[in-house]
Design an enzyme around this catalytic site. Structure first.
Site, mmCIF file in Angstrom:
data_model
loop_
_atom_site.group_PDB
_atom_site.id
_atom_site.type_symbol
_atom_site.label_atom_id
_atom_site.label_comp_id
_atom_site.label_asym_id
_atom_site.label_seq_id
_atom_site.Cartn_x
_atom_site.Cartn_y
_atom_site.Cartn_z
ATOM 1 C CD GLU A 93 -100.101 46.887 -20.151
ATOM 2 O OE1 GLU A 93 -99.167 47.674 -19.891
ATOM 3 O OE2 GLU A 93 -101.281 47.262 -20.267
ATOM 4 C CG ASP A 168 -102.499 53.442 -23.333
ATOM 5 O OD1 ASP A 168 -102.181 53.671 -22.159
ATOM 6 O OD2 ASP A 168 -102.609 52.296 -23.802
#
Length: 232
Positions: A93, A168
């Protein structure tokens, strides 16, 4: 648009007590793509959260938590994770966040968390300052780079990658395909449309290639998509 979402939030919040100074415009900016029903659910969820916390009025904290619940699911604080898994999630993250901050033209970074929701072990969220109707090429490229930020961070810190970047990669690849095949953002492929007709927001749907594309053209498209993703 953002003004419409703010008005809908005002309508649904008439029946609850909001703390003085609560900015519904902030929540409206943070809910792009929300339907009227989702905005109604957001307000109801915020009211329930405030009641559970023994608050007399709904605050911004409840509204933001309710937004996250409607969009991503409830927090899973009971999920037991090993220290190493937590560290991988944090690095992942942080990679998204760092790339977002370093690339000009991206929406301002709003929230980074390693508290899991739904299938996600962590989240990095940007807060649009306004509705973006044009989606310029530079911004779309930046969004692809941000999507890969987590994977690159893992590789940089740990020397290998995990399966955490699956979603992603899917998002980045899908966006690159739409840039090449629908938005004319590839000089090699040119300003031509190679997608199957569909009625929906191009940033929020799966890519579908037209059925009448030749093998040579499809090969060129695939090379361009790969080039964009690898560069970003």
């Amino acid at each position: 648009d953002v003004k419409g979402r703010e008005q809908i939030l005002k309508v649904h919040s008439r029946g609850i007590k909001l703390r003085a100074g609560v900015d519904l415009a902030r929540i409206a900016r943070a809910t792009p793509g929300f339907s009227g029903a989702e905005l109604a659910a957001l307000v109801n969820e915020a009211a329930i959260l405030a009641a559970m916390r023994n608050k007399e009025a709904v605050d911004l904290a409840e509204l933001e938590e309710a937004r996250d619940r409607v969009r991503f699911g409830r927090e899973k604080r009971s999920r037991v994770m090993e220290e190493e898994d937590i560290r991988v999630t944090a690095v992942h993250e942080a990679g998204h966040a760092l790339v977002s901050m370093l690339i000009p033209g991206q929406d301002p970074l709003h929230k980074v968390t390693i508290v899991s929701r739904g299938m996600a072990l962590g989240l990095t969220m940007s807060l649009p300052e306004r509705d973006d109707y044009h989606h310029r090429r530079s911004k779309l490229l930046g969004m692809i780079a941000m999507a890969y930020g987590g994977r690159i961070a893992e590789e940089t810190v740990f020397g290998e990658v995990s399966a955490g970047a699956q979603n992603d990669i899917q998002q980045a690849t899908n966006l690159a395909k739409i840039m090449v095949c629908e938005l004319g953002m590839s000089e090699v492929v040119g300003p031509l449309n190679y997608t199957a007709p569909r009625e929906s927001n191009f940033l929020g749907r799966e890519f579908m290639v037209a059925s009448d594309i030749s093998e040579d053209t499809l090969s060129t498209i695939n090379k361009e998509v790969r080039r964009i993703c690898e560069e970003q």
